[in-house]
Design a protein around this motif. Structure first.
Motif, PDB file in Angstrom:
ATOM      1  N   LEU A  18       0.773  -1.248  -0.002  1.00  0.00           N
ATOM      2  CA  LEU A  18       0.132  -0.074  -0.043  1.00  0.00           C
ATOM      3  C   LEU A  18       0.850   1.240  -0.130  1.00  0.00           C
ATOM      4  CD1 LEU A  18      -2.764  -0.825   2.693  1.00  0.00           C
ATOM      5  CD2 LEU A  18      -2.982  -1.124   0.243  1.00  0.00           C
ATOM      6  N   GLU A  19       2.247   1.159   0.348  1.00  0.00           N
ATOM      7  CA  GLU A  19       2.857   2.279   0.672  1.00  0.00           C
ATOM      8  C   GLU A  19       3.033   3.413  -0.415  1.00  0.00           C
ATOM      9  OE1 GLU A  19       6.948   3.604   2.996  1.00  0.00           O
ATOM     10  OE2 GLU A  19       6.437   1.480   2.938  1.00  0.00           O
ATOM     11  N   PRO A  20       3.242   2.819  -1.854  1.00  0.00           N
ATOM     12  CA  PRO A  20       3.317   3.973  -2.818  1.00  0.00           C
ATOM     13  C   PRO A  20       1.839   4.700  -3.212  1.00  0.00           C
ATOM     14  CG  PRO A  20       3.950   1.517  -3.606  1.00  0.00           C
ATOM     15  CD  PRO A  20       3.460   1.530  -2.098  1.00  0.00           C
ATOM     16  N   ASP A  21       1.061   4.122  -2.724  1.00  0.00           N
ATOM     17  CA  ASP A  21      -0.515   4.962  -2.844  1.00  0.00           C
ATOM     18  C   ASP A  21      -1.266   5.573  -1.815  1.00  0.00           C
ATOM     19  OD1 ASP A  21      -0.132   3.736  -5.527  1.00  0.00           O
ATOM     20  OD2 ASP A  21      -0.607   1.938  -4.724  1.00  0.00           O
ATOM     21  N   ILE A  22      -0.384   5.915  -0.707  1.00  0.00           N
ATOM     22  CA  ILE A  22      -0.987   6.320   0.418  1.00  0.00           C
ATOM     23  C   ILE A  22      -2.189   7.276   0.194  1.00  0.00           C
ATOM     24  CG2 ILE A  22      -0.694   7.598   2.654  1.00  0.00           C
ATOM     25  CD1 ILE A  22       2.291   6.278   2.734  1.00  0.00           C
ATOM     26  N   GLU A  23      -1.858   8.400  -0.660  1.00  0.00           N
ATOM     27  CA  GLU A  23      -2.886   9.351  -0.740  1.00  0.00           C
ATOM     28  C   GLU A  23      -4.007   8.967  -1.244  1.00  0.00           C
ATOM     29  OE1 GLU A  23      -4.484  13.514  -1.678  1.00  0.00           O
ATOM     30  OE2 GLU A  23      -2.612  12.823  -0.811  1.00  0.00           O
ATOM     31  N   GLU A  24      -4.094   7.961  -2.337  1.00  0.00           N
ATOM     32  CA  GLU A  24      -5.120   7.485  -3.193  1.00  0.00           C
ATOM     33  C   GLU A  24      -5.817   6.414  -2.081  1.00  0.00           C
ATOM     34  OE1 GLU A  24      -5.177   4.074  -6.668  1.00  0.00           O
ATOM     35  OE2 GLU A  24      -3.595   5.360  -6.752  1.00  0.00           O
ATOM     36  N   ILE A  25      -5.179   5.754  -1.382  1.00  0.00           N
ATOM     37  CA  ILE A  25      -5.653   4.839  -0.463  1.00  0.00           C
ATOM     38  C   ILE A  25      -6.718   5.325   0.710  1.00  0.00           C
ATOM     39  CG2 ILE A  25      -5.309   3.135   1.399  1.00  0.00           C
ATOM     40  CD1 ILE A  25      -4.171   1.863  -0.989  1.00  0.00           C
ATOM     41  N   VAL A  26      -6.164   6.626   1.261  1.00  0.00           N
ATOM     42  CA  VAL A  26      -6.787   7.370   2.237  1.00  0.00           C
ATOM     43  C   VAL A  26      -7.979   7.895   1.514  1.00  0.00           C
ATOM     44  CG1 VAL A  26      -6.731   9.340   3.659  1.00  0.00           C
ATOM     45  CG2 VAL A  26      -4.889   7.813   3.460  1.00  0.00           C
ATOM     46  N   GLN A  27      -8.016   8.405   0.315  1.00  0.00           N
ATOM     47  CA  GLN A  27      -9.158   9.262  -0.186  1.00  0.00           C
ATOM     48  C   GLN A  27     -10.103   8.364  -0.579  1.00  0.00           C
ATOM     49  OE1 GLN A  27      -9.503  12.142   0.192  1.00  0.00           O
ATOM     50  NE2 GLN A  27      -7.446  13.112   0.437  1.00  0.00           N
ATOM     51  N   THR A  31     -14.267   7.825   0.691  1.00  0.00           N
ATOM     52  CA  THR A  31     -15.090   8.011   0.037  1.00  0.00           C
ATOM     53  C   THR A  31     -16.055   7.014   0.266  1.00  0.00           C
ATOM     54  OG1 THR A  31     -13.652   8.881  -1.935  1.00  0.00           O
ATOM     55  CG2 THR A  31     -15.720   7.950  -2.509  1.00  0.00           C
ATOM     56  N   HIS A  32     -15.572   5.833   0.709  1.00  0.00           N
ATOM     57  CA  HIS A  32     -16.447   4.597   1.168  1.00  0.00           C
ATOM     58  C   HIS A  32     -16.936   4.523   2.815  1.00  0.00           C
ATOM     59  CE1 HIS A  32     -14.795   3.168  -2.612  1.00  0.00           C
ATOM     60  NE2 HIS A  32     -16.215   2.393  -2.649  1.00  0.00           N
ATOM     61  N   GLY A  33     -16.635   6.014   3.180  1.00  0.00           N
ATOM     62  CA  GLY A  33     -16.903   6.043   4.475  1.00  0.00           C
ATOM     63  C   GLY A  33     -16.077   5.557   5.590  1.00  0.00           C
ATOM     64  N   VAL A  34     -14.970   4.948   5.310  1.00  0.00           N
ATOM     65  CA  VAL A  34     -13.981   4.684   6.164  1.00  0.00           C
ATOM     66  C   VAL A  34     -12.903   5.564   6.360  1.00  0.00           C
ATOM     67  CG1 VAL A  34     -12.363   2.502   6.450  1.00  0.00           C
ATOM     68  CG2 VAL A  34     -14.625   2.299   5.122  1.00  0.00           C
ATOM     69  N   SER A  35     -13.143   6.421   7.660  1.00  0.00           N
ATOM     70  CA  SER A  35     -12.179   7.244   8.040  1.00  0.00           C
ATOM     71  C   SER A  35     -12.487   7.600   9.588  1.00  0.00           C
ATOM     72  CB  SER A  35     -12.475   8.477   7.237  1.00  0.00           C
ATOM     73  OG  SER A  35     -11.490   9.451   7.595  1.00  0.00           O
ATOM     74  N   PRO A  36     -11.287   7.613  10.549  1.00  0.00           N
ATOM     75  CA  PRO A  36      -9.881   7.476  10.312  1.00  0.00           C
ATOM     76  C   PRO A  36      -9.587   6.120   9.864  1.00  0.00           C
ATOM     77  CG  PRO A  36     -10.331   7.710  12.382  1.00  0.00           C
ATOM     78  CD  PRO A  36     -11.674   7.899  11.968  1.00  0.00           C
ATOM     79  N   LEU A  37      -8.260   5.934   9.516  1.00  0.00           N
ATOM     80  CA  LEU A  37      -7.675   4.717   9.393  1.00  0.00           C
ATOM     81  C   LEU A  37      -6.741   4.593  10.596  1.00  0.00           C
ATOM     82  CD1 LEU A  37      -6.817   4.366   5.607  1.00  0.00           C
ATOM     83  CD2 LEU A  37      -9.061   3.647   6.862  1.00  0.00           C
ATOM     84  N   ILE A  38      -6.438   3.324  10.979  1.00  0.00           N
ATOM     85  CA  ILE A  38      -5.490   3.375  12.341  1.00  0.00           C
ATOM     86  C   ILE A  38      -4.342   2.641  11.638  1.00  0.00           C
ATOM     87  CG2 ILE A  38      -4.638   2.452  14.323  1.00  0.00           C
ATOM     88  CD1 ILE A  38      -7.115   4.143  14.855  1.00  0.00           C
TER      89      ILE A  38
END
Length: 269
Positions: A18-27, A31-38
């Motif tokens: 996941l590390e190369p795509d952090i911005e995309e993963i968080v966004q 969008t799917h209602g999953v926030s925050p992430l631990i």
């Protein structure tokens, strides 16, 4: 956009696919209602890096700071001092990931036990919850944890995949249990699927453990074998069905459980 909100309590954002795509993963997760992430810190360097990443995404990312049993051979006399400093950062919501892993034995068992004990002692000293890992080490894990449990503010065994007897022992000890998409695997996850209805509702937390443990039952199948936090609503719905609970009530309960366990209420009133 999901109708409900979720907190993914275990995301391996660093040191993984996941590390190369952090911005995309968080966004995508938000969008799917999953926030925050631990974000999981599995050794002290990664934990420090996780804090830096969290600073870039205030209120969207929090992290843990700890030494996973796979990294226990790196544990030394100064580790707990470094870890204590990391844990005092506002981005850090739990001590861990710590525990015992006798399945892979990447670190010798005596040093695994020592690192686990010292991290439990730190969690008590700082009055912070602890996020733990246990694999094929139930008896030793239970014995060590039992010594400290009464003084711990909160104790979470993430990615629980054990037996009924183990589950009952952990519930008796007042643990929270994190359930992943392992439960969506009709073959390997069958036993867990049968146990999930018996976890008390205030003790259950949900997680992807991404990028691992992609839910096998997802249709259409994701193009990539990478699990992502955005799939948490699917896992939640699956678990709600197993428990015979309304998806909205189940989602709300898990969300409240997560806020309370990680003391996030002050951030997400």
């Amino acid at each position: 956009m999901s109708a409900y909100t979720y907190i993914d309590i275990a995301v391996n954002l660093l040191g993984s696919a996941l590390e190369p795509d952090i911005e995309e993963i968080v966004q995508a997760a938000a969008t799917h209602g999953v926030s925050p992430l631990i974000v999981i810190g599995s050794n002290l360097v990664e934990s420090a890096n996780a804090i830096d990443v969290c600073k870039q995404y205030p209120d969207k990312l929090y992290c843990t700071a700890g030494v996973h049993p796979h990294h226990a051979s790196e544990w030394h006399s100064g580790s707990v001092t470094i870890q204590a400093e990391l844990c005092k950062m506002p981005q850090v919501v739990a001590v861990g990931e710590c525990g015992l892993d006798y399945n892979r034995d990447f670190s010798p068992r005596p040093i695994q036990r020592q690192a686990f004990r010292e991290q439990l002692e730190l969690a008590i000293a700082l009055q912070m919850p602890v996020l733990m890992h246990e694999r094929d080490a139930h008896d030793d894990f239970l014995a060590i944890l039992s010594e400290y449990r009464s003084e711990l503010t909160g104790a979470l065994l993430h990615c629980f995949t054990g037996s009924k007897v183990q589950m009952e022992a952990y519930i008796d000890l007042g643990l929270h249990l994190g359930i992943t998409g392992w439960v969506c695997d009709e073959r390997r996850g069958q036993e867990l699927a049968e146990l999930v209805p018996f976890i008390p509702k205030e003790r259950l937390l949900i997680e992807t453990d991404s990028p691992y443990l992609l839910p096998r039952s997802m249709r259409p199948k994701p193009k990539s074998s990478k699990n992502k936090p955005e799939y948490l609503p699917y896992i939640a719905q699956y678990i709600a069905n197993l428990r015979g609970e309304a998806p909205d009530e189940f989602a709300a309960q898990c969300y409240q459980n997560s806020l309370a366990f990680f003391n996030l209420s002050q951030h997400h009133g």
